[in-house]
Design an enzyme around this catalytic site. Structure first.
Site: not given
Ligand code: NAD
Length: 257
Positions: A130, A200
């Site tokens: 990212h 997550s």
């Protein structure tokens, strides 16, 4: 001592031993990390109450449309984040992965984090899926340069070409850079072990990498304080606890086997 806790401790030790053996027997080991590995460095995740997204809703501050609509506003968030990140240090979890690379047992870290802490810890083979928050990128002419926090009062930074520079991170609505995307996909298809740490697994396509690895025969080791969508589906060994404790313990096992 309570016999149940002895049994629990034995099972835990056996899990670390099995994870270490899997790492030692694999031709290629890949780690995929998320925000959780940096929590012990003092960087909160963005989602929880009081996290970044509650002050700066992502739709207003972290999309590519918002950047083109109002770069000065979007930069309020990214300057604040850069202020938070500028003094942070890698923690024992990051350092354990760096040691695993130095031991020749970890090929690459694919990180979703934008804090550059894997580099700071000493990993040399890192895919920043990212991007990173300490660098600027000009969408008009593709120049990059380091972020200079002393320029904060001037608002959105300008490139020498005249355009507005954006943080060199993947904003919502942007594609993952092709090289990182293809490289990470290929690594996931061709690793013997994948270690998933502190994610997550909600942000795709990064969250898909462990599933790709599993489908292609990888052994999955997961380190997290809580279970995730991986834990009951594809995880072979779940090492529960803060990454700053589980990863050093795992690497120590690898060192001493
Ligand atoms: P997430 O916030 O959705 O999930 C974090 C996970 O880490 C959770 O499963 C949680 O149980 C676990 N966790 C929390 N503390 C932990 C610890 N001490 N040790 C091990 N696990 C721990 O994070 P995500 O899956 O990475 O997705 C968030 C997105 O936001 C990412 O794409 C990332 O780019 C970005 N982000 C980056 C940073 C950073 O650069 N440090 C921080 C927050 C968010």
């Amino acid at each position: 001592m309570d016999p149940d806790s002895v049994q629990g401790a034995d099972a835990e030790e056996a899990a670390y031993t099995a994870a270490a053996d899997a790492i030692l027997n694999a031709a290629r080991v890949v780690a995929v990390t998320g925000a959780g590995i940096s929590v012990e460095s003092g960087i909160p995740d963005f989602r929880s109450a009081g996290g970044l997204w509650s002050k700066y809703p992502p739709e207003d501050y972290a999309t590519i449309e918002a950047f083109y609509d109002d770069p000065d506003k979007v930069w309020e968030l990214w300057y604040e984040l850069a202020e938070t990140l500028k003094d942070v240090q890698p923690n024992p979890g990051h350092r354990a992965l760096a040691e695993l690379e130095q031991m020749g047992r970890l090929s690459v870290v694919v990180t979703q984090n934008i804090d550059a802490l894997h580099h700071a810890a000493g990993n040399t083979s890192v895919i920043e899926y990212h991007g990173r928050a300490d660098t600027l990128y000009c969408p008009a002419c593709r120049r990059r340069r380091p972020l200079d926090l002393s320029q904060r009062a001037l608002g959105a930074p300008r490139c020498v070409c005249g355009g507005y520079m954006k943080p060199d991170v993947v904003l919502f609505g942007e594609l993952i850079p092709t090289t990182a995307l293809h490289l990470a996909d290929s690594l996931a298809r061709n690793c013997g072990v994948m270690i998933i740490v502190g994610t997550s697994a909600t942000v795709y396509p990064a969250a898909g990498l462990p599933f790709i690895a599993k489908e292609n025969g990888a052994f999955i080791i997961e380190c997290n304080t809580e279970s995730t969508q991986f834990t009951e589906t594809i995880t072979d060994i779940f090492l529960q606890g803060p990454a700053g404790e589980t990863l050093p313990r795992l690497v120590e096992k690898v060192r001493n086997r």
